[in-house]
Design an enzyme around this catalytic site. Structure first.
Site: not given
Length: 310
Positions: A97, A170, A193, A195, A225-226
């Protein structure tokens, strides 16, 4: 298979390494990993690797830094022992990421990891469902980035309720979700979404029709899991009748399972890129990618295959 080769396993996922070796019809190479009281790691290759093609199976999963250092130590040991070529089989690529700078004065850690791996002597990388495809560009060596979508879709095909909609959580996962939808012959919906932090997101709007229909939310990984919890809540608000989840990498960190269960997710399907303990709430099922990875390795070893992945 025309080349003399060896499959070595780090401590991150020995069960997957053994399954890959089993698919190839060979035992795992003999090696040991030791950690000193101060946390330093060392590895010992207990058999000769001279002139052999060495495959080190080691996802850089949590604890990421420990497993990454272990992988580098394996590569350095094999290089110094005159291995012909060293391939890192990294089913889950940690730091994926961190592929760009979000703000000034930040590292691009995915690029740093690629540099470290190459410096240690790794000459080929085999990985599964990279978080962002552009990570391959950080390497000056061949990278085979395969997808687990086919493996997961084969399991899902007979388990999904009729009329299921595949949902991307997303915009970044749209190509992945599109491939699921194609293989499952299902319609596609996309959530957008925002962030708010490294662990928290908020869904802003939904593109697609989910009212009165079950949904399958797909992603490349489940970390805390968010994202999935936010996605499922948005889908329920839009009238979806139930939600399942499929993801390649089931990290399931902290209270992720409790959060998924509280959101009403009825089932989670992941692969064994990282070790997963089966759970009951919600049920967590695992599909093995050992046949997929063994198939790629078999092609790399076949007579006439180009050297160094050329």
């Amino acid at each position: 298979m025309g080349k003399d080769f060896l499959i070595l396993s780090g401590t991150a996922n020995p069960r997957l390494a053994a399954a890959i070796a089993g698919e190839l019809g060979v035992p795992l190479g003999d090696c040991t990993v030791e950690r000193f009281p101060d946390g330093e790691v060392t590895v010992h290759l207990e058999e000769s690797v001279r002139g052999k093609e060495v495959f080190v199976v080691q996802p850089t999963s949590p604890p990421v830094n420990d497993h990454l250092m272990e992988l580098l130590a394996f590569a350095d040991a094999a290089r110094r022992a005159a291995a012909w070529r060293i391939t890192a089989v990294v089913p889950y690529f940690g730091y994926a990421r961190a592929d760009r700078r979000g703000e000034r004065r930040e590292p691009i850690t995915a690029s740093l990891v690629a540099t470290l791996m190459q410096t240690a002597g790794i000459e080929h990388v085999l990985t599964v469902d990279l978080h962002t495809p552009q990570i391959q560009g950080f390497f000056a060596i061949p990278v085979d980035a395969v997808s687990a979508v086919c493996t997961l879709a084969d399991v899902l095909r007979d388990r999904l309720p009729r009329g299921t909609v595949v949902v991307s959580p997303d915009a970044g996962r749209v190509p992945l979700a599109t491939e699921y939808a194609r293989r499952l012959d299902a319609p596609l919906a996309v959530l957008h979404k925002r962030r708010d932090s490294a662990a928290d997101t908020a869904v802003t709007h939904l593109v697609g029709e989910v009212e009165g229909r079950p949904c399958l939310v797909v992603d490349d990984m489940i970390s805390t899991g968010g994202t999935l919890v936010q996605s499922v809540r948005a889908l329920r608000d839009a009238g979806a009748t139930g939600c399942s989840v499929a993801a390649t990498h089931g990290l399931l960190l902290g209270d992720a399972r409790e959060r998924l269960a509280a959101a009403g997710i009825r089932e989670v399907l992941v692969t064994d890129t990282v070790p997963v303990t089966p759970g009951e709430a919600p049920p967590v099922r695992t599909a093995s990618i050992a046949p997929l990875l063994a198939g790629v390795i078999r092609k790399m070893l076949s007579p006439g295959s180009p050297p160094h992945g050329a």
